[in-house]
Design a protein around this motif. Structure first.
Motif, mmCIF file in Angstrom:
data_model
loop_
_atom_site.group_PDB
_atom_site.id
_atom_site.type_symbol
_atom_site.label_atom_id
_atom_site.label_comp_id
_atom_site.label_asym_id
_atom_site.label_seq_id
_atom_site.Cartn_x
_atom_site.Cartn_y
_atom_site.Cartn_z
ATOM 1 N N GLY A 1 -6.398 2.466 -1.599
ATOM 2 C CA GLY A 1 -7.144 2.760 -2.822
ATOM 3 C C GLY A 1 -6.295 2.609 -4.062
ATOM 4 O O GLY A 1 -6.715 2.003 -5.055
ATOM 5 N N ASN A 2 -5.067 3.134 -3.999
ATOM 6 C CA ASN A 2 -4.171 3.030 -5.151
ATOM 7 C C ASN A 2 -3.751 1.589 -5.398
ATOM 8 O O ASN A 2 -3.610 1.155 -6.541
ATOM 9 C CB ASN A 2 -2.940 3.911 -4.918
ATOM 10 C CG ASN A 2 -2.143 4.107 -6.194
ATOM 11 O OD1 ASN A 2 -2.708 4.371 -7.244
ATOM 12 N ND2 ASN A 2 -0.831 3.970 -6.095
ATOM 13 N N TRP B 1 -8.867 5.782 3.510
ATOM 14 C CA TRP B 1 -8.586 4.620 2.664
ATOM 15 C C TRP B 1 -7.648 5.011 1.518
ATOM 16 O O TRP B 1 -6.765 4.248 1.134
ATOM 17 C CB TRP B 1 -9.914 4.087 2.135
ATOM 18 C CG TRP B 1 -9.825 2.807 1.368
ATOM 19 C CD1 TRP B 1 -9.456 1.578 1.838
ATOM 20 C CD2 TRP B 1 -10.137 2.624 -0.012
ATOM 21 N NE1 TRP B 1 -9.517 0.645 0.843
ATOM 22 C CE2 TRP B 1 -9.934 1.260 -0.309
ATOM 23 C CE3 TRP B 1 -10.570 3.469 -1.027
ATOM 24 C CZ2 TRP B 1 -10.147 0.739 -1.571
ATOM 25 C CZ3 TRP B 1 -10.792 2.948 -2.278
ATOM 26 C CH2 TRP B 1 -10.575 1.598 -2.553
ATOM 27 N N LEU B 2 -7.840 6.210 0.987
ATOM 28 C CA LEU B 2 -6.950 6.689 -0.068
ATOM 29 C C LEU B 2 -5.589 7.087 0.489
ATOM 30 O O LEU B 2 -4.545 6.778 -0.099
ATOM 31 C CB LEU B 2 -7.585 7.879 -0.786
ATOM 32 C CG LEU B 2 -8.849 7.590 -1.608
ATOM 33 C CD1 LEU B 2 -9.488 8.892 -2.052
ATOM 34 C CD2 LEU B 2 -8.528 6.722 -2.819
ATOM 35 N N ARG C 1 0.814 -1.208 0.000
ATOM 36 C CA ARG C 1 0.000 0.000 0.000
ATOM 37 C C ARG C 1 0.850 1.262 0.000
ATOM 38 O O ARG C 1 0.361 2.349 -0.326
ATOM 39 C CB ARG C 1 -0.955 0.014 1.189
ATOM 40 C CG ARG C 1 -0.287 0.098 2.529
ATOM 41 C CD ARG C 1 -1.273 0.113 3.684
ATOM 42 N NE ARG C 1 -0.604 0.299 4.961
ATOM 43 C CZ ARG C 1 -0.289 1.471 5.477
ATOM 44 N NH1 ARG C 1 -0.582 2.582 4.834
ATOM 45 N NH2 ARG C 1 0.329 1.563 6.638
ATOM 46 N N ALA D 1 -6.109 8.684 -8.147
ATOM 47 C CA ALA D 1 -6.019 8.572 -6.689
ATOM 48 C C ALA D 1 -5.645 9.915 -6.067
ATOM 49 O O ALA D 1 -6.205 10.316 -5.039
ATOM 50 C CB ALA D 1 -5.000 7.500 -6.307
ATOM 51 N N PHE E 1 -13.389 7.100 3.419
ATOM 52 C CA PHE E 1 -12.883 7.024 2.049
ATOM 53 C C PHE E 1 -11.572 7.805 1.916
ATOM 54 O O PHE E 1 -10.626 7.354 1.255
ATOM 55 C CB PHE E 1 -13.933 7.582 1.089
ATOM 56 C CG PHE E 1 -13.541 7.516 -0.359
ATOM 57 C CD1 PHE E 1 -13.387 6.293 -1.001
ATOM 58 C CD2 PHE E 1 -13.306 8.672 -1.084
ATOM 59 C CE1 PHE E 1 -13.008 6.236 -2.335
ATOM 60 C CE2 PHE E 1 -12.938 8.626 -2.417
ATOM 61 C CZ PHE E 1 -12.795 7.396 -3.042
#
Length: 651
Positions: free
Chosen positions: A241-242, A235-236, A145, A253, A232
């Protein structure tokens, strides 16, 4: 051709000179790795940083001997805020005997745009460039991540790791070095923590959705939207997310991060303003907040309009200012002394401190390291936990309010049933009394008729007595009809007998029924051109008697009561308007229509008898005759006025 050869020779000499200088650097300028995870503090002796404001310096330039002095020691995590400068990290590392040869170099931030790693071995040669980040296609990295690269430390001696970082997002760098033996454990712990955090977010989303549907309060809708946007955004920012969705979609992103920061700030201000009751406690804050909402909404759309992350630092400043606007409402809420309000203050103050600290760290206003590095996690955890407590508290309060409302409703229903039973008993008793009185009244009426038959040529004085007895019997019959009619409050089932009716005669008959003392209070004015009506005389007498009785009961004793009768054309139809005005307290404007409701009484005065049916029946009778009746509002103390209009002919 000669120029090309000269460039090759010059480049080779530079690399050779850099290798010689590298070998000549003091041994203390390095970190000796052991079989454990090394964070920023442990990497400190061998970690240094160079900030390239122009962003044009190349690997050969920063790795040359002349650039050694440009690198500065790193005391902790790097937090430069939003900067256009390129940051170069240099890590000099030497492996201890018996430790892993494979290590992972990791930068623990998932929003960096372009991260490039160069590994120079002890013999001076560089491995091929490796890349990771939001805006580049990954090459030679480990699927993770956050930017993570494998480092082979097979040769003895000092290895140099050069890392070039450029990002339109905030420049926060937390490098670490992880041995292969601990890589799986570290990865599992990392993803377990992320899973627990986002699992809590999902649980809060469902709780917020349930609360919003059950309680139907605007606060919980704001809470639900805030948690969704906040989750959200995190999460990015963590890079999930990416890694999971947007890998290979280079700018998406980064744009979503900038947009979600704006929406989270906007929804957070909405939620906390609603929680603190800004509109009631500090109305002067409301227009300022509306301006902030508009600016944040514009900033949320900006990344997709080509502005990318340029507005994000200004958005963070706006959010910091938004937190400051909540200080005074928090103070006012705390001063109220209410336990629930003080709990709400704690729910705002605690996460606000950590969120503000995190905003300042992102802007580069405070140094990284220590609690500052944990501020984002602490702020998010504090937000989620305190908001969870808020849900529990508000749900408990709503449940208590619901039970109290149910108890009040049960009590009101019981009182209503008791009142209805009392009315039924009262009506039943009155009905029994009325029926019992009919027999003696009928005997009196029959005896009067017999007297008149036996005494046909009676003197005038005796005939006058007979007439007074006849009127008294008629008055008693009308009063009995009044009592019995209250038990038959549905006028639509009454039988109607249409005949020609003189409103003046009916009015004076109704006045005679109330007795001579009360009749002396009435002043009746009739216009000469008033026409007769086609109506049910008995019904009209009953309706007028109710209005007359109402005026007597609600006006001071001995005060004058005016009745006027005149012709009036309404809606193209000829008719008669009958009005009555007393000198009582009057009817409030809010009760002008309610007085015609069944069982409704203005003020419920204990000294005035009644069931609240009289005016209800008056309106039903008048409407059945295709007319209308209404109460006229006036100043309190100027008396009550009722206007009644009846058409001359029934359609």
């Amino acid at each position: 051709m000669l120029f090309f050869i000269w460039r090759l020779v010059a480049g080779g000499l530079l690399v050779l000179l850099a290798g010689v200088c590298h070998a000549a650097l003091p041994a203390a300028d390095r970190v000796v790795v052991e079989e454990r995870t090394l964070g920023v503090a442990s990497l400190g002796p061998g970690l240094s940083v160079l900030r390239d404001a122009s962003g044009r310096r190349t690997l050969l330039e920063v790795s040359a001997a002349e650039a050694v002095g440009d690198f500065k020691p790193v005391q902790g995590s790097i937090a430069d805020g939003y900067t256009s400068a390129v940051v170069w990290l240099r890590l000099r590392v030497e492996r201890s005997p018996g430790t892993s040869t494979l290590w992972w170099f990791r930068l623990d931030r998932g929003f960096l745009d372009d991260v490039r790693l160069y590994h120079r071995h002890p013999d001076g040669h560089f491995e091929p460039e490796r890349r990771a980040g939001d805006r580049v296609l990954p090459v030679g990295d480990v699927v993770n991540r956050v930017p993570t690269f494998p480092i082979l430390l097979t040769e003895p001696g000092v290895h140099e790791i050069y890392v070039r970082v450029s990002s339109a997002s905030t420049m926060i760098l937390q490098p670490s070095l992880i041995p292969e033996s601990r890589s799986l454990e570290v990865t599992q712990e990392d993803y377990l923590a992320q899973g627990a955090y986002f699992g809590l977010c999902v649980a809060l989303v469902f709780m917020g959705l349930h609360s919003a549907m059950w309680l139907r309060q605007r606060l919980f809708l704001y809470f639900l939207a805030y948690v969704v946007s906040h989750s959200f955004n995190m999460w990015l920012l963590t890079g999930l997310g990416n890694q999971l969705l947007f890998s290979g979609v280079e700018p998406l992103a980064d744009r979503l991060i900038a947009t979600s920061i704006c929406t989270t700030g906007l929804l957070g201000l909405l939620f906390y303003s609603e929680l603190l009751g800004i509109e009631q406690r500090a109305p002067w804050v409301v227009p300022i907040n509306k301006g902030l909402y508009c600016l944040l909404a514009i900033a949320a759309a900006a990344p997709f309009l080509g502005l990318e992350s340029r507005l994000t630092p200004y958005v963070l400043m706006l959010m910091s200012g938004g937190w400051l606007l909540l200080v005074w409402p928090v103070v006012l809420a705390w001063r109220s002394g209410d336990a629930g309000e003080r709990w709400s203050c704690a729910m705002v103050a605690f996460p606000a401190v950590w969120s503000t600290w995190n905003l300042w760290l992102a802007l580069g206003w405070i140094p990284a390291g220590g609690l500052a590095d944990m501020s984002a996690g602490l702020a998010n955890l504090a937000n989620l936990l305190l908001l969870l407590m808020l849900l529990v508290l508000r749900t408990y309060q709503s449940e208590g309010a619901r039970k109290l409302a149910e108890a009040r409703a049960d009590k009101a229903e019981a009182e209503g049933a008791q009142e209805r039973q009392g009315r039924e008993d009262q009506q039943h008793l009155l009905s029994m009394i009325a029926h019992e009185f009919r027999t003696p009244i009928s005997i009196v009426d029959a005896s009067l008729q017999s007297l008149r038959l036996l005494d046909e040529n009676a003197p005038v004085e005796r005939q006058s007595r007979h007439d007074r007895i006849s009127r008294a019997v008629a008055r008693l019959n009308d009063l009995l009809e009044l009592v019995l009619t209250h038990n038959r409050s549905d006028v639509s089932v009454w039988t109607r007998s249409i005949s020609t009716v003189d409103m003046e005669v009916v009015t004076r008959d109704a006045i005679d029924i109330v007795g001579p003392r009360a009749a002396a209070r009435f002043a009746v004015t009739v216009r000469d051109d008033t026409p007769d009506l086609q109506a049910d005389e008995r019904m009209l007498r009953y309706a007028l008697l109710n209005l007359i009785d109402n005026a007597l009961k609600y006006s001071p004793r001995g005060s004058r009561i005016d009745i006027s009768i005149k012709p009036l054309v309404f809606d193209g139809r000829e008719g008669v308007q009958w009005s009555i005005l007393d000198q009582g307290w009057g009817i409030p404007a809010a009760d002008r229509e309610r007085v015609f409701e069944k069982y409704y009484r203005v003020g419920e005065r204990s000294d005035v008898a009644g069931l609240g049916l009289g005016l209800f029946l008056v309106r039903q009778i008048v409407q059945r005759h295709e007319g209308w009746v209404k109460a006229i509002a006036g100043e309190p103390g100027n008396g009550a006025c009722f206007d009644c209009w009846l058409p001359c002919q029934q359609q």
